[in-house]
Design an enzyme around this catalytic site. Sequence first.
Site, mmCIF file in Angstrom:
data_model
loop_
_atom_site.group_PDB
_atom_site.id
_atom_site.type_symbol
_atom_site.label_atom_id
_atom_site.label_comp_id
_atom_site.label_asym_id
_atom_site.label_seq_id
_atom_site.Cartn_x
_atom_site.Cartn_y
_atom_site.Cartn_z
ATOM 1 N N GLY A 73 -15.419 8.936 -2.510
ATOM 2 C CA GLY A 73 -14.181 8.995 -3.310
ATOM 3 C C GLY A 73 -13.046 8.772 -2.343
ATOM 4 O O GLY A 73 -12.987 9.422 -1.289
ATOM 5 N N LYS A 74 -12.155 7.860 -2.677
ATOM 6 C CA LYS A 74 -11.127 7.496 -1.698
ATOM 7 C C LYS A 74 -10.267 8.692 -1.288
ATOM 8 O O LYS A 74 -9.951 8.874 -0.113
ATOM 9 C CB LYS A 74 -10.262 6.367 -2.253
ATOM 10 C CG LYS A 74 -11.079 5.101 -2.453
ATOM 11 C CD LYS A 74 -10.273 3.932 -2.944
ATOM 12 C CE LYS A 74 -11.158 2.824 -3.489
ATOM 13 N NZ LYS A 74 -12.160 2.300 -2.564
ATOM 14 N N GLU B 6 -7.623 6.002 -7.819
ATOM 15 C CA GLU B 6 -8.837 6.367 -8.557
ATOM 16 C C GLU B 6 -8.584 7.549 -9.491
ATOM 17 O O GLU B 6 -9.533 8.163 -9.993
ATOM 18 C CB GLU B 6 -10.002 6.655 -7.599
ATOM 19 C CG GLU B 6 -10.559 5.373 -6.998
ATOM 20 C CD GLU B 6 -11.729 5.586 -6.064
ATOM 21 O OE1 GLU B 6 -12.450 4.612 -5.818
ATOM 22 O OE2 GLU B 6 -11.923 6.712 -5.551
ATOM 23 N N THR C 256 -3.900 -3.655 5.836
ATOM 24 C CA THR C 256 -5.108 -3.605 6.671
ATOM 25 C C THR C 256 -5.855 -4.928 6.529
ATOM 26 O O THR C 256 -5.942 -5.494 5.438
ATOM 27 C CB THR C 256 -6.003 -2.406 6.292
ATOM 28 O OG1 THR C 256 -6.363 -2.495 4.915
ATOM 29 C CG2 THR C 256 -5.285 -1.096 6.525
ATOM 30 N N GLY D 218 -9.125 -5.624 7.921
ATOM 31 C CA GLY D 218 -10.541 -5.539 8.299
ATOM 32 C C GLY D 218 -10.706 -5.726 9.795
ATOM 33 O O GLY D 218 -9.990 -5.131 10.603
ATOM 34 N N ASP E 123 -10.398 4.021 3.977
ATOM 35 C CA ASP E 123 -9.995 5.430 3.794
ATOM 36 C C ASP E 123 -9.862 6.132 5.143
ATOM 37 O O ASP E 123 -8.988 6.988 5.319
ATOM 38 C CB ASP E 123 -11.024 6.163 2.934
ATOM 39 C CG ASP E 123 -11.183 5.498 1.585
ATOM 40 O OD1 ASP E 123 -10.196 4.940 1.077
ATOM 41 O OD2 ASP E 123 -12.311 5.502 1.051
#
Length: 289
Positions: A40-41, A140, A215, A217, A247
Amino acid sequence: MKPKICVVGSANIDQVSYVKRAPNDGETLFGEDYQMGFGGKGANQAVMAGLLGAEVYVIACLGSDVYREMTIENFKNNNVITDYIQTVEGSSGVAPIWVDESGQNRIVVIPGANNLLDSSLAIESLEKIGKPDVLVGQFEIPMNVNEQVFSYAYKNGVQTVLNPAPANKPTDVLLENTSWFIPNEVEFEEIYGEVFNEDNLLLFANDLKTNVVVTLGEKGCAYIKNNSVEIMNTDTVKAVDTTGAGDAFVGAFSFGVASKLEIEECLKLALHKATDSVTKKGTQSSYKN
Ligand code: RIB
């Protein structure tokens, strides 16, 4: 004094299958490995900040199922204060995840209790917690809950960090009450409607009038300094599982902001934690040494 952080957001149980590749339509494949873990973020960001040593409060909503106690226990084990977790009848959030041999993931979130987080209770919790250094949110949980909680916190002088994931257009009210806006490249494009590049980032950030970090990656992250775009690179590693790396970035960045570090120091810490996490399997389990 420890930096004080409040995360409002989701908690899920991650059900991760490690596969060579995702199955095609109508195809059955054998996987390589399976792990159930905590995700869960919101929960991931809280746990990262807790592991870094902040005083972390989580405002989340769990169902009346077997996952509730396990999730609360896990938060406690990771230095996250659980006094303000809400509970509703029904299922907690779950997330079936497929991770392929390049470490890339595909995630489905079934929100369950996350969709029933109550904003009035969340604001009451914030009043009891007292002013945190930073409030963190993601997408979320329902947008109107984020709007209300961010408005309350921002008006009370709290720095707010918004991670618009999964991608969704934030409302104007939410953006007006956001100090730091942190999408990834894909979210940037979905929200802004233009591909991520340095010119578009400048235009986007000027429109928003808030601090923006994107961001990228394995390429690191982009931010704005003195009205121009800076790219901060990260170490090259072999990615095993990228789940939860974003996260880790947001949780560690928020820790840096709450600790009053310079922006470059916050970003360095965030990149280091995110990059380290992709070298290990699992979501929160990859945040530990
Ligand atoms: O960002 C990764 C997270 O997305 C997973 O933990 C999953 O639960 C979903 O929330």
